[in-house]
Design a protein around this motif. Sequence first.
Motif, PDB file in Angstrom:
ATOM      1  N   GLU A   9     -38.043 -38.144  15.329  1.00 56.31           N
ATOM      2  CA  GLU A   9     -37.710 -39.538  15.658  1.00 56.31           C
ATOM      3  C   GLU A   9     -37.074 -40.200  14.420  1.00 56.31           C
ATOM      4  O   GLU A   9     -36.169 -40.997  14.529  1.00 56.31           O
ATOM      5  CB  GLU A   9     -39.016 -40.223  16.105  1.00 56.31           C
ATOM      6  CG  GLU A   9     -38.883 -41.658  16.544  1.00 56.31           C
ATOM      7  CD  GLU A   9     -38.993 -42.626  15.384  1.00 56.31           C
ATOM      8  OE1 GLU A   9     -39.800 -42.364  14.471  1.00 56.31           O
ATOM      9  OE2 GLU A   9     -38.252 -43.618  15.393  1.00 56.31           O
ATOM     10  N   LYS A  10     -37.572 -39.809  13.239  1.00 57.75           N
ATOM     11  CA  LYS A  10     -36.990 -40.273  11.966  1.00 57.75           C
ATOM     12  C   LYS A  10     -36.283 -39.056  11.364  1.00 57.75           C
ATOM     13  O   LYS A  10     -36.915 -38.169  10.802  1.00 57.75           O
ATOM     14  CB  LYS A  10     -38.140 -40.749  11.064  1.00 57.75           C
ATOM     15  CG  LYS A  10     -37.719 -41.324   9.749  1.00 57.75           C
ATOM     16  CD  LYS A  10     -38.915 -41.882   8.979  1.00 57.75           C
ATOM     17  CE  LYS A  10     -39.949 -40.820   8.652  1.00 57.75           C
ATOM     18  NZ  LYS A  10     -41.158 -41.330   8.056  1.00 57.75           N
ATOM     19  N   PRO A  11     -34.950 -38.984  11.484  1.00 56.93           N
ATOM     20  CA  PRO A  11     -34.251 -37.727  11.163  1.00 56.93           C
ATOM     21  C   PRO A  11     -34.345 -37.312   9.693  1.00 56.93           C
ATOM     22  O   PRO A  11     -34.474 -38.140   8.808  1.00 56.93           O
ATOM     23  CB  PRO A  11     -32.792 -38.032  11.515  1.00 56.93           C
ATOM     24  CG  PRO A  11     -32.818 -39.217  12.395  1.00 56.93           C
ATOM     25  CD  PRO A  11     -34.035 -40.003  12.011  1.00 56.93           C
ATOM     26  N   ARG A  56     -41.918 -34.153  12.290  1.00 53.40           N
ATOM     27  CA  ARG A  56     -42.432 -34.906  11.143  1.00 53.40           C
ATOM     28  C   ARG A  56     -43.684 -35.645  11.636  1.00 53.40           C
ATOM     29  O   ARG A  56     -44.657 -34.993  11.958  1.00 53.40           O
ATOM     30  CB  ARG A  56     -41.340 -35.837  10.606  1.00 53.40           C
ATOM     31  CG  ARG A  56     -40.146 -35.039  10.087  1.00 53.40           C
ATOM     32  CD  ARG A  56     -39.089 -35.896   9.461  1.00 53.40           C
ATOM     33  NE  ARG A  56     -39.603 -36.611   8.292  1.00 53.40           N
ATOM     34  CZ  ARG A  56     -38.876 -37.405   7.527  1.00 53.40           C
ATOM     35  NH1 ARG A  56     -37.590 -37.597   7.808  1.00 53.40           N
ATOM     36  NH2 ARG A  56     -39.407 -38.017   6.493  1.00 53.40           N
ATOM     37  N   SER A  57     -43.625 -36.985  11.735  1.00 50.40           N
ATOM     38  CA  SER A  57     -44.807 -37.703  12.261  1.00 50.40           C
ATOM     39  C   SER A  57     -44.794 -37.770  13.784  1.00 50.40           C
ATOM     40  O   SER A  57     -45.619 -38.459  14.386  1.00 50.40           O
ATOM     41  CB  SER A  57     -44.849 -39.126  11.702  1.00 50.40           C
ATOM     42  OG  SER A  57     -45.115 -39.091  10.329  1.00 50.40           O
ATOM     43  N   ASP A  58     -43.847 -37.080  14.390  1.00 47.74           N
ATOM     44  CA  ASP A  58     -43.700 -37.100  15.850  1.00 47.74           C
ATOM     45  C   ASP A  58     -44.989 -36.650  16.531  1.00 47.74           C
ATOM     46  O   ASP A  58     -45.616 -35.686  16.103  1.00 47.74           O
ATOM     47  CB  ASP A  58     -42.545 -36.162  16.235  1.00 47.74           C
ATOM     48  CG  ASP A  58     -41.299 -36.507  15.448  1.00 47.74           C
ATOM     49  OD1 ASP A  58     -40.445 -37.197  15.991  1.00 47.74           O
ATOM     50  OD2 ASP A  58     -41.223 -36.107  14.250  1.00 47.74           O
ATOM     51  N   GLY A  78     -44.404 -31.499   6.604  1.00 51.86           N
ATOM     52  CA  GLY A  78     -45.087 -32.541   5.849  1.00 51.86           C
ATOM     53  C   GLY A  78     -46.541 -32.153   5.659  1.00 51.86           C
ATOM     54  O   GLY A  78     -46.926 -31.005   5.938  1.00 51.86           O
ATOM     55  N   ALA A  79     -47.331 -33.110   5.223  1.00 54.74           N
ATOM     56  CA  ALA A  79     -48.713 -32.798   4.863  1.00 54.74           C
ATOM     57  C   ALA A  79     -49.704 -33.102   5.982  1.00 54.74           C
ATOM     58  O   ALA A  79     -50.427 -32.230   6.461  1.00 54.74           O
ATOM     59  CB  ALA A  79     -49.083 -33.570   3.597  1.00 54.74           C
ATOM     60  N   GLY A  80     -49.732 -34.381   6.398  1.00 52.84           N
ATOM     61  CA  GLY A  80     -50.757 -34.816   7.362  1.00 52.84           C
ATOM     62  C   GLY A  80     -50.404 -34.367   8.761  1.00 52.84           C
ATOM     63  O   GLY A  80     -49.319 -34.634   9.253  1.00 52.84           O
ATOM     64  N   TYR A  81     -51.326 -33.683   9.417  1.00 50.71           N
ATOM     65  CA  TYR A  81     -51.031 -33.151  10.770  1.00 50.71           C
ATOM     66  C   TYR A  81     -51.881 -33.826  11.837  1.00 50.71           C
ATOM     67  O   TYR A  81     -52.164 -33.266  12.881  1.00 50.71           O
ATOM     68  CB  TYR A  81     -51.184 -31.622  10.796  1.00 50.71           C
ATOM     69  CG  TYR A  81     -52.440 -31.092  10.159  1.00 50.71           C
ATOM     70  CD1 TYR A  81     -53.601 -30.969  10.905  1.00 50.71           C
ATOM     71  CD2 TYR A  81     -52.459 -30.725   8.823  1.00 50.71           C
ATOM     72  CE1 TYR A  81     -54.763 -30.484  10.332  1.00 50.71           C
ATOM     73  CE2 TYR A  81     -53.605 -30.250   8.235  1.00 50.71           C
ATOM     74  CZ  TYR A  81     -54.758 -30.134   8.991  1.00 50.71           C
ATOM     75  OH  TYR A  81     -55.907 -29.658   8.406  1.00 50.71           O
TER      76      TYR A  81
HETATM   77  C1  3PG Z   1     -46.786 -36.499   5.414  1.00 56.35           C
HETATM   78  O1  3PG Z   1     -47.909 -36.464   5.941  1.00 56.35           O
HETATM   79  O2  3PG Z   1     -46.195 -35.484   5.042  1.00 56.35           O
HETATM   80  C2  3PG Z   1     -46.134 -37.829   5.150  1.00 56.35           C
HETATM   81  O3  3PG Z   1     -46.877 -38.858   5.691  1.00 56.35           O
HETATM   82  C3  3PG Z   1     -44.668 -37.905   5.558  1.00 56.35           C
HETATM   83  O4  3PG Z   1     -44.481 -38.189   6.910  1.00 56.35           O
HETATM   84  P1  3PG Z   1     -42.995 -38.249   7.550  1.00 56.35           P
HETATM   85  O5  3PG Z   1     -42.417 -36.884   7.503  1.00 56.35           O
HETATM   86  O6  3PG Z   1     -43.197 -38.732   8.939  1.00 56.35           O
HETATM   87  O7  3PG Z   1     -42.181 -39.202   6.735  1.00 56.35           O
END
Ligand code: 3PG
Length: 307
Positions: A9-11, A56-58, A78-81
Amino acid sequence: MKKVLVATEKPFAPAAIAQIKKIVDEAGFELALLEKYSSADELKSAVADASALIVRSDKVTADVVDAAKELGIVVRAGAGYDNLDMEACSAKNIVAMNTPGQNSNAVAELAFGMMVFQARNHFNGTAGTELRGKKIGIHAYGNVGLYVAKVAKGFGMHVYAFDPFVDDAKIKADGITPLSSVEELYSTCQYVSLHIPANDKTKKSINKELLSKMPEGGVLVNTARKEVIDEDGIVALMEERKDFAYISDISPDNKAVFEEKFPGRFFFTPKKMGAQTSEANINAGVAAANQIVRFFKDGDETFRVNK
Ligand code: 3PG
């Protein structure tokens, strides 16, 4: 031919897409792109015949997983899943991965961009303050926390950290003072930089009681998740504490209250921007593509998060 869908959604930056495409092409797979989409239905239809998904955060909900008839792997670049429905993935034997560390520097740099902006009164011409000599607490010493600590030292800040999952010896070896409780971190440090994940244990855990322990001029820096904040609690605290500021890469749901009540004492990026650099997009996107290729070619499940 296996289809690798990048649904963002955020390219990603174009340079990241070019590198992902090269990796996917060389592996003999096909790349499909879904960018700036506005409904879950678009994602569900695009993922229907995909073998692999990069997001990403999708939000990869149970519905999205259900619509994905061929999916073997989803990688959160990214990190947070917390945006992946792990139960739904596991139930369909879909491997879920993240790309830890790949966008950490970008997030850490944004934390300092926001801190300087706040310390200088949003560049409004009045005398602000400096970061040098101030105490900063790193709440969770993972990949981003480590970069924040390094940059903080460059600014001449005194750096403390609390992380029950990291050995004190490792924190000390990095020249940082480990503290033994979250309460100690918040009562010691004027600045606290948040790096905890959003999960059942952490949701709303950053509350009024904890934040009220922070010293005069307290600033909470949030480049983690809005879900970990008790948003009504922080408003109640800021009503009592005129010295307190909240700066965040993730706008709270009650943003309008901040705008009305606390001008000059908050800053929220218009869109989550921490990982939004060309370098971070390339690092995380390339890592995701390589992880997918290694998974299909060699069965490599390093970075799997739904074991
Ligand atoms: C992550 O968890 O990697 C960050 O919050 C980045 O999230 P994003 O890829 O949606 O910007």
